[in-house]
Design a protein around this motif. Structure first.
Motif, short mmCIF file in Angstrom:
data_model
loop_
_atom_site.label_atom_id
_atom_site.label_comp_id
_atom_site.label_asym_id
_atom_site.label_seq_id
_atom_site.Cartn_x
_atom_site.Cartn_y
_atom_site.Cartn_z
N MET A 47 0.86 -1.38 0.13
CA MET A 47 0.11 -0.08 0.00
C MET A 47 0.87 1.32 0.08
O MET A 47 0.46 2.35 -0.82
CB MET A 47 -0.98 0.07 1.20
CG MET A 47 -1.83 -1.07 1.16
SD MET A 47 -3.09 -1.26 -0.11
CE MET A 47 -4.20 0.08 0.50
N ARG A 48 1.98 1.32 0.66
CA ARG A 48 2.99 2.52 0.65
C ARG A 48 3.39 2.50 -0.72
O ARG A 48 3.47 3.59 -1.04
CB ARG A 48 3.95 2.09 1.81
CG ARG A 48 3.68 2.02 3.21
CD ARG A 48 5.04 2.11 3.76
NE ARG A 48 5.55 3.48 4.20
CZ ARG A 48 5.51 4.12 5.33
NH1 ARG A 48 4.80 3.60 6.23
NH2 ARG A 48 5.86 5.24 5.17
N LEU A 49 3.84 1.31 -1.27
CA LEU A 49 4.27 1.69 -2.76
C LEU A 49 3.31 2.39 -3.50
O LEU A 49 3.60 3.26 -4.32
CB LEU A 49 4.85 0.50 -3.41
CG LEU A 49 5.96 -0.38 -2.83
CD1 LEU A 49 6.01 -1.56 -3.45
CD2 LEU A 49 7.21 0.62 -3.46
N LEU A 50 1.84 1.80 -3.34
CA LEU A 50 0.87 2.48 -4.37
C LEU A 50 0.68 4.14 -3.98
O LEU A 50 0.76 4.93 -4.78
CB LEU A 50 -0.44 1.88 -4.09
CG LEU A 50 -0.61 0.63 -4.58
CD1 LEU A 50 -2.13 -0.15 -4.29
CD2 LEU A 50 -0.43 0.49 -5.95
N ARG A 51 0.87 4.17 -2.57
CA ARG A 51 0.63 5.74 -2.02
C ARG A 51 1.80 6.67 -2.82
O ARG A 51 1.68 7.71 -2.88
CB ARG A 51 0.52 5.85 -0.64
CG ARG A 51 -0.68 5.06 -0.37
CD ARG A 51 -1.08 5.22 1.10
NE ARG A 51 -1.65 6.61 1.60
CZ ARG A 51 -2.76 6.90 2.40
NH1 ARG A 51 -3.13 5.97 2.84
NH2 ARG A 51 -3.26 8.02 2.27
N MET A 52 2.90 5.92 -2.78
CA MET A 52 4.16 6.70 -3.20
C MET A 52 4.09 7.37 -4.45
O MET A 52 4.69 8.33 -4.53
CB MET A 52 5.42 5.75 -3.08
CG MET A 52 6.65 6.36 -3.56
SD MET A 52 8.02 4.99 -3.73
CE MET A 52 7.64 4.12 -5.24
N ILE A 53 3.60 6.76 -5.23
CA ILE A 53 3.38 7.44 -6.78
C ILE A 53 2.17 8.16 -7.04
O ILE A 53 2.18 8.78 -8.14
CB ILE A 53 3.34 6.05 -7.75
CG1 ILE A 53 2.20 5.06 -7.58
CG2 ILE A 53 4.74 5.22 -7.86
CD1 ILE A 53 2.10 3.91 -8.27
N ILE A 54 1.11 8.34 -6.15
CA ILE A 54 0.07 9.19 -6.44
C ILE A 54 0.47 10.72 -6.96
O ILE A 54 0.05 10.91 -7.98
CB ILE A 54 -0.85 9.30 -5.33
CG1 ILE A 54 -1.23 8.01 -4.50
CG2 ILE A 54 -2.03 10.13 -5.57
CD1 ILE A 54 -2.10 7.94 -3.77
#
Ligand code: ASP
Length: 418
Positions: A47-54
């Motif tokens: 989930m952090r990886l996903l949030r990282m790219i937003i």
């Protein structure tokens, strides 16, 4: 993203995700809470990886999308019609979603997390429409980026993109090329992260089943039903009505002419990957001129995502329902508005819609471990929904192209099934 039907089944993402779900459910069931505690961090990491790219994804996606449209008088007219259609169709999509969520109420009484609403901080809402407007304009862009204040960032990206179109020739091209390249970097990064989806799904499902057992699946099935019905109503009722009313076009002929791109969208889950086929069918089968098609479709592929808008709106409201929040009209209005913006900010690649749902959630102050847990569960079953919403996304673009071509006086649009 490449479409590779030639790969063996176990190398195809949707099968991998399915296997991961089953394995995760079994692990959670057999080993219970200890497994949930042990493996939970892998889900969090994903989930952090996903949030990282937003933030960089949304910035580059919008700037390159808006800037590539270019300036000029004649273009101005086409541009306003196109934007008008995008906004209208996406707003209708979010309205359908709102209706469906309130009809099915998929998250009411659901038991997906261990907390109750009493443990959660109250939701945020701007005091008034004026405050909302003020909040949209950032005092400091970098601060807005650092706190993932997406509305403010989207606003800045749009005006920044428009400003680029006013630059003189050479520098305009350079800046557009730069943002286009950066956008492609972000798309690559997104695709790379999505490759780890099965591992993330495994950990998230293990934690979910290990913590709350199978109770969590009933609301998920209802949630999937809500999204599915919203997409179906929009695809088979709203968009055909728009075709008839705005373009005097027969939906039956239009559907038949669009069968190839719809199939590709379904199997790739990517409007971007489908774009070449969409362009081909809209020009050669629907009969729209190259001028209109090449203007409306590429921008539409990233900006106009009706299916994604349905998903953003219904998904966020679902999470609010699960956590026991009763959203006020004002808060629902904010969800509609941000769902629209999130669908604009989503890139045309698989699962992009799920990444940007945080925009909608942040806007009403839904954040924290419970929210992550529910988004994680939604992520686990996202693939089939993503396939369907991509079909709706590209179909709406094609309707826009056909309607705008008709309004520009083109007469050969959807005259027969080709
Ligand atoms: N996969 C969708 C698309 O490419 C975006 C989304 O995830 O909603 O159109």
């Amino acid at each position: 993203m490449e479409h590779r039907p030639d790969l063996p089944w176990y190398r195809q993402l949707h099968w991998q995700v399915l296997v991961a779900m089953v394995l995760g459910a079994l692990t959670g069931l057999i080993f219970g809470a200890p497994a949930a505690a042990r493996l939970g961090w892998i889900g969090d990491l994903f989930m952090r990886l996903l949030r990282m790219i937003i933030v960089p994804l949304v910035l580059t996606s919008i700037i390159s999308g808006v800037a590539s449209v270019g300036g000029g008088r004649a273009l101005g007219r086409l541009f306003s019609k196109t934007l008008g259609y995008y906004v209208l169709s996406s707003l209708l999509a979010t309205t359908v979603a709102l209706f469906m969520v309130n009809l099915i109420r998929p998250g009411v009484g659901a038991n997906m997390t261990e907390t109750t609403q009493a443990d959660l901080p109250p939701l945020e809402t701007p005091q008034s429409p004026v405050q909302l407007l003020l909040d949209i304009v950032p005092e400091n862009v970098f601060q807005a980026a650092a706190s993932a204040d997406m509305l403010a960032l989207i606003f800045f990206s749009i005006v920044f993109g428009v400003a680029i179109t006013t630059l003189p020739g050479k520098s305009r091209e350079t800046v557009i090329e730069l943002f286009d390249a950066l956008f492609h970097v972000m798309m690559q990064l997104t695709s790379g992260i999505i490759k780890f989806l099965p591992i993330g799904v495994f950990a998230l499902i293990t934690r979910m089943v290990g913590t709350t057992g199978f109770d969590s699946f009933r609301p998920l099935a209802l949630y999937a039903l809500t999204i599915f019905s919203g997409l179906t109503v929009h695809l088979f009722i709203t968009l055909p009505v728009l075709l008839i009313v705005l373009g005097r076009i027969s939906p039956r002929i239009h559907f038949a002419n669009m069968r190839d791109p719809m199939l590709i969208a379904f199997s790739t889950s990517s409007s971007g990957a489908t774009l070449p086929v969409t362009l081909d069918s809209v020009e050669n089968k629907v009969g729209v001129s190259n001028k209109v098609a090449s203007f409306v479709l590429p921008m539409g592929a990233t900006v106009n995502m009706d299916g994604t808008a349905v998903f953003e709106c219904a998904g966020a409201l679902f999470i609010a329902q699960v956590l026991g929040f009763d959203l006020t009209i004002m808060q629902q209005g904010i969800v509609i508005l941000t769902a629209l913006l999130a669908s604009i900010g989503a890139a045309a690649v698989p699962s992009a819609g799920l990444v940007v749902i945080f925009i909608v959630l942040e806007a009403v102050g839904l954040r924290g471990p419970d929210v992550n847990l529910i988004v994680g569960a939604m992520l686990a079953i996202d693939r089939p929904l993503d396939m369907y919403r991509t079909v709706v996304n590209i179909f709406s673009d094609s309707c826009g192209a056909a309607i705008i071509a008709r309004s520009e006086g083109e007469s050969g649009v959807d005259t027969e099934i080709r």
